[in-house]
Write a protein that holds these residues in place. Structure first.
Motif, PDB file in Angstrom:
ATOM      1  N   VAL A  98     119.338 -28.585  11.965  1.00 31.27           N
ATOM      2  CA  VAL A  98     120.079 -28.505  13.224  1.00 31.27           C
ATOM      3  C   VAL A  98     121.509 -28.980  13.005  1.00 31.27           C
ATOM      4  O   VAL A  98     121.744 -29.993  12.366  1.00 31.27           O
ATOM      5  CB  VAL A  98     119.383 -29.359  14.304  1.00 31.27           C
ATOM      6  N   LEU A  99     122.441 -28.198  13.511  1.00 27.22           N
ATOM      7  CA  LEU A  99     123.854 -28.557  13.483  1.00 27.22           C
ATOM      8  C   LEU A  99     124.237 -29.052  14.869  1.00 27.22           C
ATOM      9  O   LEU A  99     123.846 -28.454  15.864  1.00 27.22           O
ATOM     10  CB  LEU A  99     124.704 -27.310  13.213  1.00 27.22           C
ATOM     11  N   ALA A 100     125.009 -30.113  14.916  1.00 23.09           N
ATOM     12  CA  ALA A 100     125.532 -30.552  16.212  1.00 23.09           C
ATOM     13  C   ALA A 100     126.997 -30.152  16.272  1.00 23.09           C
ATOM     14  O   ALA A 100     127.797 -30.606  15.458  1.00 23.09           O
ATOM     15  CB  ALA A 100     125.377 -32.050  16.364  1.00 23.09           C
ATOM     16  N   LEU A 101     127.327 -29.271  17.199  1.00 22.06           N
ATOM     17  CA  LEU A 101     128.697 -28.753  17.266  1.00 22.06           C
ATOM     18  C   LEU A 101     129.263 -28.910  18.670  1.00 22.06           C
ATOM     19  O   LEU A 101     128.524 -28.980  19.663  1.00 22.06           O
ATOM     20  CB  LEU A 101     128.714 -27.261  16.891  1.00 22.06           C
ATOM     21  N   ASN A 102     130.604 -28.945  18.735  1.00 19.85           N
ATOM     22  CA  ASN A 102     131.265 -29.020  20.029  1.00 19.85           C
ATOM     23  C   ASN A 102     131.217 -27.665  20.715  1.00 19.85           C
ATOM     24  O   ASN A 102     131.447 -26.641  20.087  1.00 19.85           O
ATOM     25  CB  ASN A 102     132.725 -29.438  19.848  1.00 19.85           C
ATOM     26  N   ARG A 103     130.958 -27.711  21.983  1.00 25.44           N
ATOM     27  CA  ARG A 103     130.928 -26.466  22.747  1.00 25.44           C
ATOM     28  C   ARG A 103     132.349 -25.949  22.950  1.00 25.44           C
ATOM     29  O   ARG A 103     133.276 -26.724  23.071  1.00 25.44           O
ATOM     30  CB  ARG A 103     130.275 -26.679  24.110  1.00 25.44           C
ATOM     31  N   PRO A 163     134.759 -28.890  25.315  1.00 30.12           N
ATOM     32  CA  PRO A 163     134.942 -29.390  23.951  1.00 30.12           C
ATOM     33  C   PRO A 163     134.435 -30.815  23.735  1.00 30.12           C
ATOM     34  O   PRO A 163     134.194 -31.218  22.604  1.00 30.12           O
ATOM     35  CB  PRO A 163     136.453 -29.314  23.746  1.00 30.12           C
ATOM     36  N   ASP A 164     134.278 -31.608  24.818  1.00 29.77           N
ATOM     37  CA  ASP A 164     133.788 -32.963  24.596  1.00 29.77           C
ATOM     38  C   ASP A 164     132.260 -33.017  24.618  1.00 29.77           C
ATOM     39  O   ASP A 164     131.669 -34.063  24.441  1.00 29.77           O
ATOM     40  CB  ASP A 164     134.377 -33.909  25.658  1.00 29.77           C
ATOM     41  N   GLN A 165     131.642 -31.855  24.814  1.00 31.88           N
ATOM     42  CA  GLN A 165     130.179 -31.829  24.803  1.00 31.88           C
ATOM     43  C   GLN A 165     129.657 -31.253  23.503  1.00 31.88           C
ATOM     44  O   GLN A 165     130.224 -30.315  22.951  1.00 31.88           O
ATOM     45  CB  GLN A 165     129.661 -30.964  25.966  1.00 31.88           C
ATOM     46  N   ILE A 166     128.536 -31.836  23.081  1.00 32.90           N
ATOM     47  CA  ILE A 166     127.950 -31.397  21.818  1.00 32.90           C
ATOM     48  C   ILE A 166     126.580 -30.779  22.084  1.00 32.90           C
ATOM     49  O   ILE A 166     125.794 -31.302  22.883  1.00 32.90           O
ATOM     50  CB  ILE A 166     127.835 -32.600  20.852  1.00 32.90           C
ATOM     51  N   SER A 167     126.334 -29.623  21.465  1.00 34.29           N
ATOM     52  CA  SER A 167     125.012 -29.017  21.568  1.00 34.29           C
ATOM     53  C   SER A 167     124.492 -28.709  20.173  1.00 34.29           C
ATOM     54  O   SER A 167     125.251 -28.676  19.213  1.00 34.29           O
ATOM     55  CB  SER A 167     125.069 -27.718  22.372  1.00 34.29           C
TER      56      SER A 167
END
Ligand code: ADP
Ligand code: MG
Lengths: 223, 389
Positions: free
Chosen positions: B101-106, B110-114
């Motif tokens: 799983v990669l955690a990336l900024n939406r 941009p301050d949320q990570i999915s």
């Protein structure tokens, strides 16, 4: 002339709650075939009640009514509905055309209960409209017609199935003198030319004058 | 009997109430059809990747690839299993893949990570998936820090679009060199990279998450499964690929159908009551018309059918509008969390003729149910009483 409509000891009692209202009492009456009858009397005297019984719209409390030898009292509600569709034409004080249907469609309505093709129904309703002088107004809706014209459409609807009897409850009650006379002339014509037996309830002495027989009802009794 | 035009025109005359009632029924059919379209979309998305002649192997006890780990030496044993198809050169057709799983900024916030699933595939991994096609850019080079992304990920995350770069691990950039589609399958929401790139970035040397093999035919599966599952030492569990994907989607699809059904249930009670009130009003408004029809000789049953037909027409039209609007949902796509993999998957509403037909029937049925009592009352109107009003 033989009696087409025959009432023997007819009584009609309504109940308002538990309290009986005796509207007609021991009424004996014969109406000959081909007559133009006028029923007069004060309001509340039972004229409409009597007319509804003759038309098979309501049932007697006691006694018998027969029309052409057929005992209406012996019929079920459904049988009476079917009998009405074949034997009675109705004319009401307030015309009672269906407001969303055109004049021609209103006239055609009773024919939907007869085994006829669509083409036959159209021909017959046009003939009936012509008989009341409104063949040009077939596509008009009731609210586009005057009161007198609406009542003429109602007459066309009453004769379209070629019934033996036409019942009319104060057919001129809502009309001005001129329109009323037109309606009465039409009724006379239906009676003379088409040999319809007509029973008409009326308040109006001028209307009663057109009838061949005038009867007076008071407190459920013929006088 | 009584012509339908009588009913249609009567409805047209009472525009406001007809519209309000039809709207209620449209809403119910809309929610019903849309939720079923979504459930179907979910099932298609998550289940499409499956092929009945593919077998899917994970560690015993794992219910998703993320929680499964198979040591590399076992991959050879799996590929040597009974019924596994061989290509022209005699090589067993199968791939061992690793999923992390990669955690990336939406991109939108941009301050949320999915989370996004990153799948490491071997050199021949692309060729193994028949329904996968590159639609932009090119395939990733083996061994390079390059990835390709599913088309539904485009623009969802920062750095995840053609030509852009993102951090695959701290201080290690990977470039997006291609975009693929896969007929709506779930890995359209995944990032694909070379298996070695993923292993070295995530410290997973020597293991894969799952092994997928092509069998000589669907009927070879039972023997293959028996061979895999019987060896306790291997500690493996084989499933048909279709079965695996269905399992993944079952829960979500059921949840959506259930939630949709619950909303529809309560909405439809409201809509039916609305139809009943409207039809009661229509009946009392038209007492004299009914009395006239009865006087002319129309039977009680005919009156009942006529009013029942009227409410059914009204409901059917409302339902048709609702069904039509639900079709427009076909244009809508949205993302949600996949419970099984904890990553973002994009879903769509998938219309089907059955869903639309069901919506139309249920709409009309609400008219029948809501219209029955008023129609019954109309049939009991006495012509004599009606004329006295
Ligand atoms: N359905 C009914 N229930 C109770 N009373 C009724 C009903 N129909 C008629 N009546 C009563 O019967 C009497 C005669 O009514 P009706 O025949 O309409 O009189 P008319 O037509 O001569 O004015 C009236 O007193 C009326 O109130
Ligand atoms: Mg009267």
């Amino acid at each position: 002339m033989s009696a087409l409509i025959k009432l023997e000891k007819v009584g009609k009692t309504y109940f308002r709650g538990k309290e009986p209202i005796e509207v007609l009492k021991d009424l004996d009456l014969e109406m000959p075939e081909g007559a133009f009858e006028a029923l007069m009397g004060p309001s509340g005297s039972g004229k409409s009640t009597l007319l509804n019984l003759i038309a098979g719209l309501d049932s007697v409390t006691s006694g018998t009514i027969s029309v052409s030898g057929v005992n209406l009292g012996a019929m079920s509600e459904g049988q009476r509905a079917h009998w009405r569709s074949q034997n009675v034409g109705f004319i009401f004080q307030t015309y009672n055309l269906l407001p969303v249907l055109t004049a021609a469609e209103n006239v055609e309505l009773p024919l939907l209960l007869a085994p006829l093709s669509s083409a036959e129904r159209k021909t017959r309703s046009l003939t009936a409209l012509r008989a009341v002088g409104l063949e040009e107004r077939g596509h008009h809706r009731p609210d586009q017609l005057s009161g007198g014209q609406q009542q003429r459409v109602a007459i066309a609807r009453a004769i379209v199935t070629d019934p033996k009897i036409i019942v009319a409850d104060e057919p001129t009650g809502d009309l001005d003198r001129v329109s009323a006379n037109q309606i009465l002339e039409l009724l006379v014509k239906m009676n003379k030319e088409l040999k319809k037996t007509i029973v008409m309830v009326t308040h109006d002495p001028a209307a009663a004058e057109r009838a061949s027989i005038v009867r007076h009802l008071d407190k459920g009794q013929l006088t | 009997m009584i012509p339908i035009s009588y009913n249609v025109r009567s409805l047209a005359v009472r525009k406001t109430t007809t519209f309000a009632t039809g709207f209620g029924i449209a809403l119910v059919v809309f929610v019903l059809a849309a939720s079923q379209m979504l459930a179907l979309g979910v099932q298609k998305t998550l289940g499409k990747a499956g092929d009945p002649s593919h077998a899917f192997v994970m560690r015993k006890g794992a219910d998703a690839e993320l929680s499964s780990a198979i040591e590399t030496p076992k991959v050879g044993l799996i590929l040597a299993g009974p019924g596994v198809k061989k290509d022209a050169s005699g090589k067993a057709e199968g791939v061992g893949e690793i999923v992390v799983v990669l955690a990336l900024n939406r991109a939108d916030a941009p301050d949320q990570i999915s989370n996004v699933q990153l799948r490491g595939i071997p050199d021949d991994g692309l060729g193994f998936r028949d329904n996968l096609h590159i639609i932009a850019g090119r395939p990733a080079k083996p061994g390079a820090d390059e990835v390709i992304i599913g088309k539904r990920l485009r623009g969802v995350f920062k750095g995840l679009d053609l030509g852009q770069k993102f951090e695959i691990k701290k201080n290690r950039q990977a470039e997006v060199v291609g975009v693929f589609e896969a007929g709506g399958a779930s890995y359209e929401s995944e990032v694909l990279a070379d298996v070695e790139t993923v292993r070295t970035s995530f410290g997973r040397e020597g293991i894969v998450s799952s092994v997928t093999v092509k069998l000589e035919g669907p009927e070879k599966f039972d023997a293959f499964k028996a061979a895999m599952n019987s060896d306790k030492q291997l500690g493996l569990n084989a499933m048909r690929e279709t079965e695996y994907y269905e399992k993944q989607s079952e829960g979500t699809a059921k949840l959506i159908t259930f939630l949709g059904g619950a909303i529809v249930f309560f909405f439809s009670i409201g809509a039916i009551i609305g139809a009943t009130i409207t039809m009661y009003a229509a009946v009392s408004h038209r007492r004299k018309e009914v009395g006239t029809l009865r006087a002319l000789g129309f039977s009680r049953l005919t009156i009942l059918s006529s009013f029942l037909l009227e409410s059914t027409i009204l409901a059917f039209l409302g339902g048709a509008v609702g069904a039509l609007c639900s079709l427009a949902m076909g244009l809508v796509h949205f993302s949600m969390m996949n419970m099984a993999s904890w990553s973002e998957i994009t879903f769509s509403f998938d219309p089907s003729p059955q869903i639309i037909a069901r919506g139309l029937v249920i709409g009309a049925l609400m008219g029948v149910v809501g219209g029955f009592l008023p129609a019954f009352r109309a049939s009991r109107i006495s012509p004599v009483e009606a004329m006295r009003d």
